[in-house]
Design a protein around this motif. Sequence first.
Motif, PDB file in Angstrom:
ATOM      1  N   GLY A 140      52.210  29.497  66.366  1.00 23.13           N
ATOM      2  CA  GLY A 140      53.205  29.891  65.370  1.00 23.13           C
ATOM      3  C   GLY A 140      53.053  29.103  64.081  1.00 23.13           C
ATOM      4  O   GLY A 140      53.132  29.663  62.978  1.00 23.13           O
ATOM      5  N   TYR A 141      52.806  27.808  64.212  1.00 24.55           N
ATOM      6  CA  TYR A 141      52.624  26.964  63.022  1.00 24.55           C
ATOM      7  C   TYR A 141      51.358  27.356  62.261  1.00 24.55           C
ATOM      8  O   TYR A 141      51.359  27.382  61.027  1.00 24.55           O
ATOM      9  CB  TYR A 141      52.576  25.477  63.412  1.00 24.55           C
ATOM     10  CG  TYR A 141      53.927  24.801  63.271  1.00 24.55           C
ATOM     11  CD1 TYR A 141      54.357  24.332  62.034  1.00 24.55           C
ATOM     12  CD2 TYR A 141      54.772  24.646  64.355  1.00 24.55           C
ATOM     13  CE1 TYR A 141      55.593  23.713  61.883  1.00 24.55           C
ATOM     14  CE2 TYR A 141      56.017  24.039  64.223  1.00 24.55           C
ATOM     15  CZ  TYR A 141      56.423  23.575  62.982  1.00 24.55           C
ATOM     16  OH  TYR A 141      57.652  22.982  62.832  1.00 24.55           O
ATOM     17  N   ALA A 142      50.287  27.644  63.010  1.00 25.91           N
ATOM     18  CA  ALA A 142      49.032  28.011  62.332  1.00 25.91           C
ATOM     19  C   ALA A 142      49.245  29.258  61.480  1.00 25.91           C
ATOM     20  O   ALA A 142      48.799  29.344  60.331  1.00 25.91           O
ATOM     21  CB  ALA A 142      47.923  28.236  63.363  1.00 25.91           C
ATOM     22  N   MET A 143      49.963  30.239  62.052  1.00 26.21           N
ATOM     23  CA  MET A 143      50.242  31.450  61.272  1.00 26.21           C
ATOM     24  C   MET A 143      51.218  31.128  60.151  1.00 26.21           C
ATOM     25  O   MET A 143      51.066  31.606  59.018  1.00 26.21           O
ATOM     26  CB  MET A 143      50.791  32.544  62.206  1.00 26.21           C
ATOM     27  CG  MET A 143      51.015  33.888  61.553  1.00 26.21           C
ATOM     28  SD  MET A 143      49.624  34.483  60.548  1.00 26.21           S
ATOM     29  CE  MET A 143      48.439  34.931  61.818  1.00 26.21           C
ATOM     30  N   LEU A 167      52.296  35.822  66.368  1.00 24.38           N
ATOM     31  CA  LEU A 167      52.972  37.095  66.114  1.00 24.38           C
ATOM     32  C   LEU A 167      54.482  36.902  65.977  1.00 24.38           C
ATOM     33  O   LEU A 167      55.175  37.685  65.332  1.00 24.38           O
ATOM     34  CB  LEU A 167      52.660  38.084  67.242  1.00 24.38           C
ATOM     35  CG  LEU A 167      51.227  38.610  67.208  1.00 24.38           C
ATOM     36  CD1 LEU A 167      50.809  39.127  68.575  1.00 24.38           C
ATOM     37  CD2 LEU A 167      51.096  39.707  66.158  1.00 24.38           C
ATOM     38  N   TYR A 168      54.949  35.840  66.599  1.00 27.47           N
ATOM     39  CA  TYR A 168      56.386  35.541  66.592  1.00 27.47           C
ATOM     40  C   TYR A 168      56.847  35.100  65.195  1.00 27.47           C
ATOM     41  O   TYR A 168      57.858  35.592  64.680  1.00 27.47           O
ATOM     42  CB  TYR A 168      56.613  34.443  67.629  1.00 27.47           C
ATOM     43  CG  TYR A 168      58.004  33.862  67.716  1.00 27.47           C
ATOM     44  CD1 TYR A 168      58.981  34.460  68.504  1.00 27.47           C
ATOM     45  CD2 TYR A 168      58.326  32.677  67.052  1.00 27.47           C
ATOM     46  CE1 TYR A 168      60.240  33.905  68.624  1.00 27.47           C
ATOM     47  CE2 TYR A 168      59.588  32.119  67.164  1.00 27.47           C
ATOM     48  CZ  TYR A 168      60.537  32.742  67.948  1.00 27.47           C
ATOM     49  OH  TYR A 168      61.776  32.183  68.063  1.00 27.47           O
ATOM     50  N   THR A 169      56.077  34.190  64.582  1.00 24.71           N
ATOM     51  CA  THR A 169      56.496  33.597  63.309  1.00 24.71           C
ATOM     52  C   THR A 169      56.843  34.626  62.226  1.00 24.71           C
ATOM     53  O   THR A 169      57.935  34.567  61.667  1.00 24.71           O
ATOM     54  CB  THR A 169      55.429  32.608  62.815  1.00 24.71           C
ATOM     55  OG1 THR A 169      55.237  31.626  63.832  1.00 24.71           O
ATOM     56  CG2 THR A 169      55.827  31.935  61.524  1.00 24.71           C
ATOM     57  N   PRO A 170      55.955  35.579  61.901  1.00 19.09           N
ATOM     58  CA  PRO A 170      56.324  36.517  60.827  1.00 19.09           C
ATOM     59  C   PRO A 170      57.495  37.427  61.180  1.00 19.09           C
ATOM     60  O   PRO A 170      58.228  37.864  60.298  1.00 19.09           O
ATOM     61  CB  PRO A 170      55.038  37.333  60.617  1.00 19.09           C
ATOM     62  CG  PRO A 170      54.244  37.165  61.846  1.00 19.09           C
ATOM     63  CD  PRO A 170      54.588  35.822  62.389  1.00 19.09           C
ATOM     64  N   GLN A 171      57.707  37.691  62.461  1.00 16.25           N
ATOM     65  CA  GLN A 171      58.786  38.602  62.834  1.00 16.25           C
ATOM     66  C   GLN A 171      60.142  37.902  62.840  1.00 16.25           C
ATOM     67  O   GLN A 171      61.169  38.531  62.624  1.00 16.25           O
ATOM     68  CB  GLN A 171      58.502  39.231  64.208  1.00 16.25           C
ATOM     69  CG  GLN A 171      57.258  40.102  64.148  1.00 16.25           C
ATOM     70  CD  GLN A 171      57.014  40.877  65.417  1.00 16.25           C
ATOM     71  OE1 GLN A 171      57.596  41.930  65.638  1.00 16.25           O
ATOM     72  NE2 GLN A 171      56.130  40.369  66.250  1.00 16.25           N
ATOM     73  N   LYS A 192      59.985  40.471  68.934  1.00 16.09           N
ATOM     74  CA  LYS A 192      60.149  39.104  69.442  1.00 16.09           C
ATOM     75  C   LYS A 192      60.083  39.101  70.962  1.00 16.09           C
ATOM     76  O   LYS A 192      59.418  38.255  71.564  1.00 16.09           O
ATOM     77  CB  LYS A 192      61.506  38.567  68.966  1.00 16.09           C
ATOM     78  CG  LYS A 192      61.689  37.092  69.168  1.00 16.09           C
ATOM     79  CD  LYS A 192      62.958  36.594  68.481  1.00 16.09           C
ATOM     80  CE  LYS A 192      64.129  36.648  69.430  1.00 16.09           C
ATOM     81  NZ  LYS A 192      65.344  36.006  68.878  1.00 16.09           N
ATOM     82  N   TYR A 193      60.721  40.082  71.612  1.00 17.24           N
ATOM     83  CA  TYR A 193      60.682  40.166  73.073  1.00 17.24           C
ATOM     84  C   TYR A 193      59.242  40.302  73.562  1.00 17.24           C
ATOM     85  O   TYR A 193      58.859  39.713  74.569  1.00 17.24           O
ATOM     86  CB  TYR A 193      61.466  41.383  73.583  1.00 17.24           C
ATOM     87  CG  TYR A 193      62.965  41.319  73.390  1.00 17.24           C
ATOM     88  CD1 TYR A 193      63.584  40.194  72.862  1.00 17.24           C
ATOM     89  CD2 TYR A 193      63.763  42.395  73.758  1.00 17.24           C
ATOM     90  CE1 TYR A 193      64.954  40.154  72.683  1.00 17.24           C
ATOM     91  CE2 TYR A 193      65.138  42.370  73.592  1.00 17.24           C
ATOM     92  CZ  TYR A 193      65.724  41.248  73.050  1.00 17.24           C
ATOM     93  OH  TYR A 193      67.078  41.213  72.885  1.00 17.24           O
TER      94      TYR A 193
END
Lengths: 245, 367
Positions: B78-81, B267-271, B45-46
């Motif tokens: 983030g929404y697209a992923m 990359l943020y969304t799944p993590q 996330k960082y």
Amino acid sequence: MSVHLLLDGVSRSFDGYKAINDLSLAVDKGELRAVIGPNGAGKTTMMDIITGKTRPDSGGVWWNQTVDLTRIDEAGSARLGIGRKFQKPTVFETHSVEENIALSLKAERSVLATLFHRQTAAEAARITELLELVRLEGDRHRPAADLSHGQKQWLEIGMLLAQDPELLLVDEPAAGMTDAETMRTAELLRSLAGKHTVIVVEHDMDFVRALDCRVTVLHQGHVLTEGSLDHVSANPEVIEVYLGR
Amino acid sequence: MTSLIDRRMGIFLAGLFVLTVAVPIGNLAFEGKVVPSYIVSLLGKYLCYALLAVALDLVWGFCGILSLGHGAFFALGGYAMGMHLMREIGDRGVYANPDLPDFMVFLSWDQLPWFWMGFDNFWFASLMVMLVPGALAFLFGWFAFRSRVTGVYLSIITQAMTYALQLAFFRNEMGFGGNNGLTDFKDVLGFPLQSDATRAGLFVCTAIALAAGLLIARAITTSKLGMILVCIRDAESRTRFMGYRVEGYKLFIFVVSAMMAGVAGALYTPQVGIINPGEFSPANSIEIVIWVALGGRGTLVGAALGAILVALAKTLFTGWFPEFWLFALGGLFILVTLFLPKGVLGLIEDTFARKKKPAPALQEAKA
């Protein structure tokens, strides 16, 4: 000689104040022309109109008798070949002296062209040549912010020449220069005439005398008179509005 | 010409590489005893934040466009992923509907809205991760830059943009899960999101994306175009008189930056496991500016470092004294503005420079 730049009855007012009032001016190709006038005579607004920064309320501005300069923006006028030097020297302070010249060099100005640009040997040689001309060769790697006021004036003249414009609009180039530098600037501008068309706005009468060219006197946004410096200085109206004060 | 990888970039990338190798090994080889699994996702996330900070530094640090709405591009990515991950759930949702995500069943919708079409495909979704924020940035920038909106006015309308999107995404009728957003993801490309190996994989992907983002940003800023961006930042009007169409340059860098922010969001969304309208909140976008200012504006590496440092401080602080975090953040920002004009990176570099050349007086005498 063909007329390079023609202002035809141009007017422009700001909030009711007529900065430019029915101004007509014709400058021939290769001519060196000095424009003088008291503060508020409309010299800067005139330059803004020529370079597309300000649109006139009425009247026409013609480039080479064919291109309507009232329809283009600043970048467009620069691309046509109009180069402008500002009264207050504006160089890019965080860039080095050399980079300032490199960015001004005549070249493709599009986003993609600059993204993939690599400096050529010809460009490097031209940069060195210009730096020698404005005597900043020894300072080429210094940030432009470190230069003295006079040096910045020279750098800006170098940047103007790097653009290789057909018409140079030069606003008070001698401000902040020593007497010797002032004379050298006058000499440089005289040498540019012929190949380039040069319009110089100036306050310093010694400098205008050194330019030894046709002089246009502006007053309240209008041309008061035109002719040699001796001719205009003898005009009683000029003496009243400008020289007499 | 300046080199692509200078000293600071080299050191940062080397550090990032060590982290990329050490963290997954420390987690997977020792079954989470050396590096616990939650730490892997936290660090991931960082790194997403760091990439987002680099994106903002491109427009703000180099071109002077102070965007207070970059969180919007991040959230859209983030929404697209998230939409793809929702489609991946299939019939494993609470309502076990193979065709519709849970929230649509709940709203008694009978078919998938048109804008959800195609998101079953990972590659289509990955494309949208960049295209959607890029298109919004293009549209927004086209109007704003052509009308010569600059300075604080531009900042305010970017802020309004992200706020408007937040309000829109809160609405259930928008079709993005409303208040709750998108969550309860199961897997990505067939790899279960709960497994340590997938988390480690996502971490590595994020590190690679950050490195790539830094290098792309560096390549752009060291090019002639990059120098013109700085000209625009320092003397916009002068740049126009040299024949450069300023709006084109601004638009280019704004779109590139928005796409980079979109990738960070993806990359943020799944993590993190959830994406909701909170990501559009104006406060989030302002925090990004603080990261960049704190790390060192216009340095790229500093921006990444600033994001990581603030995120780390936030994790620690909210654990110790949860009520005081915002005060600490505000205080930090004031301190940096007053005492560290070049940010943390500037402080570090100045300290090293002083150690190397012990006598500054001597230097001055030489010059």
